[in-house]
Write an enzyme that holds these catalytic residues in place. Structure first.
Site, PDB file in Angstrom:
ATOM      1  N   HIS A 224      49.245  52.513 -84.101  1.00  0.00           N
ATOM      2  CA  HIS A 224      49.871  51.623 -85.235  1.00  0.00           C
ATOM      3  C   HIS A 224      51.365  51.844 -85.493  1.00  0.00           C
ATOM      4  O   HIS A 224      51.396  52.975 -85.943  1.00  0.00           O
ATOM      5  CB  HIS A 224      48.903  51.468 -86.619  1.00  0.00           C
ATOM      6  CG  HIS A 224      49.699  50.976 -87.643  1.00  0.00           C
ATOM      7  ND1 HIS A 224      50.234  49.683 -87.665  1.00  0.00           N
ATOM      8  CD2 HIS A 224      49.965  51.362 -89.128  1.00  0.00           C
ATOM      9  CE1 HIS A 224      50.878  49.427 -88.890  1.00  0.00           C
ATOM     10  NE2 HIS A 224      50.494  50.533 -89.611  1.00  0.00           N
ATOM     11  N   TYR A 258      54.096  45.493 -93.589  1.00  0.00           N
ATOM     12  CA  TYR A 258      53.958  46.152 -94.952  1.00  0.00           C
ATOM     13  C   TYR A 258      55.039  47.037 -95.275  1.00  0.00           C
ATOM     14  O   TYR A 258      55.716  47.470 -94.195  1.00  0.00           O
ATOM     15  CB  TYR A 258      52.557  46.635 -95.412  1.00  0.00           C
ATOM     16  CG  TYR A 258      52.426  47.987 -94.725  1.00  0.00           C
ATOM     17  CD1 TYR A 258      52.740  49.000 -95.012  1.00  0.00           C
ATOM     18  CD2 TYR A 258      51.411  47.898 -93.421  1.00  0.00           C
ATOM     19  CE1 TYR A 258      52.226  50.373 -94.075  1.00  0.00           C
ATOM     20  CE2 TYR A 258      51.124  48.923 -92.600  1.00  0.00           C
ATOM     21  CZ  TYR A 258      51.440  50.260 -93.085  1.00  0.00           C
ATOM     22  OH  TYR A 258      51.298  51.244 -92.266  1.00  0.00           O
ATOM     23  N   VAL A 357      37.064  55.081 -91.853  1.00  0.00           N
ATOM     24  CA  VAL A 357      37.316  55.056 -93.273  1.00  0.00           C
ATOM     25  C   VAL A 357      38.826  55.463 -93.510  1.00  0.00           C
ATOM     26  O   VAL A 357      39.397  56.377 -93.282  1.00  0.00           O
ATOM     27  CB  VAL A 357      36.497  56.082 -94.180  1.00  0.00           C
ATOM     28  CG1 VAL A 357      36.563  55.559 -95.601  1.00  0.00           C
ATOM     29  CG2 VAL A 357      35.075  55.857 -93.500  1.00  0.00           C
ATOM     30  N   TYR A 537       5.395  35.304 -96.288  1.00  0.00           N
ATOM     31  CA  TYR A 537       6.620  35.544 -96.390  1.00  0.00           C
ATOM     32  C   TYR A 537       6.633  36.840 -97.416  1.00  0.00           C
ATOM     33  O   TYR A 537       5.880  36.879 -98.445  1.00  0.00           O
ATOM     34  CB  TYR A 537       7.137  34.437 -97.187  1.00  0.00           C
ATOM     35  CG  TYR A 537       8.671  34.486 -97.494  1.00  0.00           C
ATOM     36  CD1 TYR A 537       9.765  34.566 -96.699  1.00  0.00           C
ATOM     37  CD2 TYR A 537       9.080  34.951 -98.950  1.00  0.00           C
ATOM     38  CE1 TYR A 537      11.125  34.730 -97.093  1.00  0.00           C
ATOM     39  CE2 TYR A 537      10.447  35.058 -99.121  1.00  0.00           C
ATOM     40  CZ  TYR A 537      11.380  34.860 -98.222  1.00  0.00           C
ATOM     41  OH  TYR A 537      12.629  35.357 -98.633  1.00  0.00           O
ATOM     42  N   ASP A 550      14.580  40.079 -95.986  1.00  0.00           N
ATOM     43  CA  ASP A 550      13.235  39.157 -96.136  1.00  0.00           C
ATOM     44  C   ASP A 550      12.535  38.911 -94.665  1.00  0.00           C
ATOM     45  O   ASP A 550      13.343  38.862 -93.681  1.00  0.00           O
ATOM     46  CB  ASP A 550      13.472  37.716 -96.834  1.00  0.00           C
ATOM     47  CG  ASP A 550      14.618  36.844 -96.104  1.00  0.00           C
ATOM     48  OD1 ASP A 550      15.000  37.228 -95.077  1.00  0.00           O
ATOM     49  OD2 ASP A 550      14.503  35.598 -96.491  1.00  0.00           O
ATOM     50  N   GLY A 564       9.460  38.300 -88.126  1.00  0.00           N
ATOM     51  CA  GLY A 564      10.520  37.604 -88.126  1.00  0.00           C
ATOM     52  C   GLY A 564      11.281  38.291 -89.199  1.00  0.00           C
ATOM     53  O   GLY A 564      11.425  38.552 -90.185  1.00  0.00           O
TER      54      GLY A 564
END
Length: 818
Positions: A224, A258, A357, A537, A550, A564
Site C-alpha cells: 500500500h 487519506y 488486525v 426449531y 438457530d 438445517g
C-alpha cells in the site's frame, strides 16, 4: 492458583496489546517472541500511519475501534502521547459520496459515535488546506484521531512486563510443539519454550505461520503506497515536533486517499493503485531493521502514485508548488471479506490466531481474545471475524488472492449492502442452476453459492398483478440498486398461488450415532428427543446465553438427525462439543444434496399427485417429516415453511435435483407455479415474523429479547448457556416497525429515533406486498409499547414508522397448517 503458560508470536501492536490485556486479567506467565528488535520489529506496526476511526458498517468493529482509541489515549510513554484526538474528516466531492457520508452518520448515531455532517465551509474551517469549492460536504468525528503505534505497543508492553510478562526479540519461532492434539510449546532459533497456549500475532506473515500447524489463515500481504510531501509553507511552525499533527485525519475517499501531518509535511496514503500482492518468502528478514529499513517497507513505485498526486493537488492547492519528497510501499494484510481473523484452531487445542488486525481495532481485538481465553466467552459478537467463517472453497489460494485483492480495491469504495463480487463466480451452483438461468435469474452470492434474487421470466406476472391493483414502491436510486419490482410480484404470488424456492444453499448437517440425541440436547435449547419424523426449531447459545445460531432439527431415525444450520461457524461450534467417545458423527451434507421450498396455498395441489404419502394436514402435520418419493425421486419431505405458507422443504441427493425441478414445474403448470427468488423470500419471512441469525440476532442477544423464548426448554437437564440465561437480562427487544409512507424503504443498520433521540437501530427490512409498506426489525427499549411512533434516518431523510406486533401475516398459523 497457576495460570496457563502463553507464548505470543509477534510483538507488534496486536501482540503487545494482547499481553497487556492478559496480564491485566491475572495471567502472568506470558512470553512474547519476535524475530525482529523491540518494538520496531519490521512488521506493519513499524510503519503504520496510525489512523484510528470508529465508524464502520459493523457494529462490533465500531465497538472495538472505540475501545482502541480510548485505551490508547490513556497510555503513557516517556517520549510523549500515544493517541491524539485530532478528529477524523471525510470529505465528499460527489453527491453519491455525500449520501454515503449520511449513511455513515446513521451508523454512528445508532452506536453512540460522536459526529456531525459539515458544509464545505465548515470542512474548510476544520482543514484550511482544503479547496472548499471542490467539496460537497463532509463527515466529522471528533474522538477519532492519530495513534503512535510504536509508542502504544511499547507502553502496553511495559505494563505487561510490570505484571510478569517477558518480551524476547531476535527470536525466530520455527515450529509449534504439539502432543495429542494440544499445544506444548514452540521451537525457536534459540531453543524450546514451553507453552499451553500459542497465539499467532504475526501480521502479514500469518498465513505462512498457520501452515506450520495445518491451518489456512486466509489473508494476502498487500503493498500500500504511502508518500511524504515537501514542506508546506503554511504549516511551518504550526505543528511542533512533539505534537507532530494538529489537523484532523483527512480522508478523500472519492479518490482513495487519506492524509495525516508529519510536522510541516503531509503523509499521503493511497488505495487507488493496482493491487500489489507480496511474496513474504522473498522478504529479507536478516538485514538490520530500523525505521527506515525493514522487511515490510518496499520500494516506492512513483508511476502508481501519479493519479494520487493529481487529485491531491486539486483538493489541496498549496501542494501545486510541492512534490512527493519520499515514499514507500508498505505491506498490510487483506482478507477475502475485509475483516480480521480470530479464533482457536479446532484441531490443535491451545493454538490461537489474531491476524489481519490493523491498528484501528488492535486493542479491541486483543481485549476480545483475552476475554475469550480467560473467561471462555468473548464480550462481543465475533461471527464477522471468526476464524472458521469461511467455506472450504474460500480457503483455496486462488479464491483468497482474488477476493483479498478486491478487498484492497474496495477499501474506500461506496459499497452497497447488496453489491455482488465480480469474481470468482459460479463456484457453487445448485442442480437447478441451468434451469434458473433459462428463467432469467439475477443472482446474488452467499457462501459462494449462486442464489437467485429474482427471475426476469416473472416480468409479465408483475405487469398482470400491477394491472390488478398490486402496489409496487417507487424506490430511490440507492435502494433500487440490486433490486427489481419483480420480487414484489413473486412474493405476492407465493401468498396467493404457489412458488418454488431454491433452498440448496441452506447449510445441512447429518448428525448420527448412539450419542446423537444426548449431543443435540446438550448443544441446543429445545427438546429434540421426540419421535422419529419430528422437526424441532431450536437455538444454539454461547456459554453466556447469547444466540449463536438457530437450527431446524429433523429426526429421521432413532440415531439419525438432519440439521438445517447457518454456515461453517455452526459446524465448528458443534464439532468442538462432540463427545470424546466418538459416539456421534457430524457430517456436512450440503454439497451432496439439494432442496426446493415448495410453498403457497396451492402447494398441496401440485405435490400430492406426485407422492404416495398422505400430504393432508393430519397425514403429514406441520413440523413433521417423512422419507418418501416424488415421482421417481427419493426425497425427504419436511413440513416447514420459512415464508409462512403451506408447503414443504423437499430434500434429495444432488444427482436427482434437476429431475425434481422439472417434475414440479410440469406438475404445477395448472396452478401457474413460478420460481421465486431471495428478495421475495426475505419479504415473506419478515411478514411472518421470522428472524435471521447473524443479522437480526447475535450473541449480544438472549432468546427472550429476540422473541424466541418459545424455542428454549429450561426444563431440560442442561444445555450450553442454560445457567447463564437464568441470570442474564436484556434492556432491548427486537420489534417490528411498519413505515407510514408506502414509498419509504430502508436497507438495514439505520438509527431509530424517538422524539429526536436515538433509541435503537434497524437490523433488516423488506417491502411487504401484503401490508403495502416497508417492514423492519429494530432493537428497541424493552418497555416501548406497540403503536409508538418512531423516526428512522435514511441517507438524507427521515421516515415515520410505528411499532407493531408481529407477525403481520397469519398470526393464528392457519395458513401454514392448512
Amino acid at each position: 492458583m497457576s495460570t496457563p503458560r502463553v507464548v505470543i508470536v509477534g510483538a507488534g501492536i496486536v501482540g503487545t496489546s494482547l499481553a497487556d490485556e492478559l496480564t491485566a486479567r491475572g495471567w502472568s506467565d506470558i512470553t512474547v517472541l519476535d524475530r525482529g528488535p523491540l518494538f520496531a520489529t519490521g512488521g506493519s506496526t513499524s510503519h503504520a500511519p496510525g489512523l484510528v476511526f470508529a465508524t464502520n458498517p459493523s457494529k462490533t468493529m465500531t465497538e472495538l475501534a472505540t475501545y482502541t482509541l480510548e485505551k490508547f489515549s490513556a497510555l503513557e510513554h516517556p517520549d510523549g502521547w500515544c493517541f491524539s484526538h485530532l478528529g477524523g474528516l471525510e470529505v465528499a466531492t460527489s453527491e453519491a459520496r455525500f449520501d454515503d457520508l449520511h449513511r455513515k452518520a446513521g451508523w454512528a448515531a445508532s452506536r453512540g459515535v460522536e459526529h456531525e455532517i459539515l458544509s464545505p465551509e465548515q470542512c474548510h474551517a476544520k482543514y484550511p488546506l482544503l479547496d472548499p469549492d471542490r467539496i460537497v460536504g463532509g463527515y466529522f468525528t471528533p474522538r477519532d484521531g492519530l495513534a503512535k503505534a510504536l509508542r502504544a505497543a511499547e507502553a502496553q508492553a511495559a505494563r505487561a512486563i510490570s505484571r510478569g510478562a517477558r518480551f524476547i526479540p531476535h527470536t525466530d519461532v520455527i515450529d509449534v510443539v504439539e502432543q495429542n492434539g494440544e499445544v506444548r510449546g514452540v521451537r525457536t532459533s534459540t531453543g524450546l519454550v514451553d507453552a499451553d497456549i500459542v497465539v499467532c500475532c504475526t501480521g502479514f506473515w500469518g498465513k505462512e505461520f498457520g501452515s506450520r500447524v495445518g491451518l489456512t489463515i486466509p489473508l494476502v500481504p498487500m503493498a500500500h503506497q504511502y508518500a511524504y510531501t515537501t514542506p508546506l509553507e503554511s504549516r511551518r511552525g504550526v505543528s511542533s515536533e512533539p505534537a507532530e499533527a494538529s489537523l484532523p485525519i483527512l480522508r478523500h475517499q472519492d479518490h482513495d486517499l487519506y492524509y495525516r501531518e508529519h510536522g510541516d509535511r503531509l503523509g499521503i496514503g493511497y488505495y487507488g493503485h493496482r493491487p500489489m500482492p507480496t511474496d513474504v518468502g522473498a522478504l529479507d528478514h536478516d538485514t538490520t531493521i530500523s525505521l527506515a529499513e525493514m522487511p515490510s517497507k518496499l520500494m516506492f513505485t512513483p508511476d502508481d502514485f501519479a493519479q494520487a498526486w493529481e487529485q491531491t493537488v486539486s483538493l489541496i492547492p498549496e501542494l501545486s508548488t510541492g512534490k512527493v519528497d519520499d515514499g514507500f510501499n508498505g505491506i498490510f494484510s487483506f482478507t477475502p471479506d475485509g475483516h480480521s481473523i480470530v479464533g482457536e484452531h479446532q484441531e490443535l487445542k491451545g493454538f490461537w490466531v489474531a491476524e489481519a488486525v490493523w491498528v484501528t481495532h488492535s486493542a479491541g481485538i486483543a481485549r476480545t481474545v483475552a476475554e475469550w481465553m480467560v473467561d471462555g466467552t468473548p464480550g462481543v459478537d465475533t461471527h464477522e471475524f471468526d476464524l472458521y467463517r469461511f467455506e472450504k472453497a474460500a480457503l483455496t489460494d486462488e479464491y483468497i488472492l482474488t477476493t483479498s485483492s478486491q478487498s484492497f480495491v474496495e477499501v474506500y469504495d461506496i459499497v452497497h449492502p447488496h453489491d455482488q463480487p465480480a469474481a470468482p463466480r459460479c463456484v457453487r451452483t445448485s442442480p437447478f442452476y441451468d434451469r434458473e438461468v433459462d428463467l432469467g435469474a439475477q443472482f446474488w452470492v452467499s457462501g459462494l453459492w449462486e442464489r437467485p434474487a429474482w427471475f426476469e421470466a416473472n416480468g409479465p406476472l408483475l405487469d398482470d398483478l400491477v394491472a390488478d391493483g398490486l402496489r409496487v414502491p417507487q424506490r430511490d436510486d440507492w435502494s433500487a440498486r440490486h433490486w427489481s419490482p419483480i420480487s414484489v410480484a413473486e412474493a405476492s404470488w407465493t401468498r396467493s398461488h404457489v412458488a418454488m424456492y431454491d433452498m440448496t444453499p441452506l447449510t445441512r448437517f447429518e448428525v448420527s450415532g448412539p450419542g446423537a440425541v444426548d449431543f443435540l440436547q446438550q448443544v441446543t435449547t429445545n427438546n429434540v428427543d421426540k419421535s422419529v419424523g419430528s422437526i424441532t426449531y431450536t437455538l444454539m447459545l454461547d456459554d453466556a446465553g447469547g444466540i449463536r445460531s438457530d437450527l431446524t432439527v429433523a429426526r429421521l431415525g432413532v440415531d439419525l438427525f438432519a440439521v438445517g444450520a447457518n454456515g461453517p461457524i455452526d459446524a465448528d461450534w458443534m464439532a468442538r462439543h462432540l463427545p470424546a467417545d466418538r459416539s456421534v458423527t457430524l457430517r456436512d451434507i450440503t454439497d451432496s444434496t439439494c432442496c426446493i421450498g415448495l410453498w403457497g396455498p396451492l402447494a398441496r395441489e401440485v405435490l400430492a399427485p406426485l407422492s404416495p404419502t398422505d400430504l393432508a394436514s393430519d397425514g403429514l402435520p406441520y413440523f413433521r417429516c417423512v422419507q418418501t418419493t416424488v415421482g421417481s425421486v427419493p426425497v425427504t419431505l419436511m413440513r416447514v415453511s420459512y415464508v409462512g405458507e403451506l408447503g414443504w422443504e423437499i430434500y434429495t441427493d444432488a444427482a436427482y435435483g434437476r429431475g425434481l425441478w422439472d417434475l414440479l414445474m410440469a406438475a404445477g403448470r395448472e396452478q401457474k407455479i413460478i420460481a421465486a427468488g431471495r428478495i421475495a423470500f426475505n419479504a415473506l419471512r419478515m411478514e411472518k415474523g421470522y428472524r435471521s441469525a447473524g443479522v437480526d440476532m447475535t450473541t449480544e442477544h438472549t432468546p427472550e429479547a429476540a422473541g424466541l423464548d418459545f424455542a428454549v426448554r429450561m426444563t431440560k437437564d442442561d444445555f450450553v448457556g442454560k445457567r447463564a440465561l437464568a441470570h442474564r437480562t436484556c434492556s432491548s427487544r427486537l420489534r417490528t416497525l411498519r413505515f407510514d409512507d408506502p414509498a419509504a424503504v430502508v436497507l438495514g443498520k439505520e438509527p431509530v429515533r424517538l422524539d429526536g433521540t436515538v433509541v435503537g437501530h434497524v437490523t433488516s427490512a423488506a417491502w411487504s406486498p401484503t401490508v403495502g409498506a416497508c417492514l423492519a426489525y429494530a432493537w428497541l427499549p424493552s418497555d416501548l409499547p406497540d403503536s409508538t411512533g418512531l423516526e428512522v434516518d435514511y441517507l438524507r431523510t427521515s421516515y415515520g414508522s410505528l411499532v407493531i406486533s408481529d407477525p403481520v401475516v397469519d398470526p393464528e398459523m392457519a395458513r401454514i397448517k392448512q
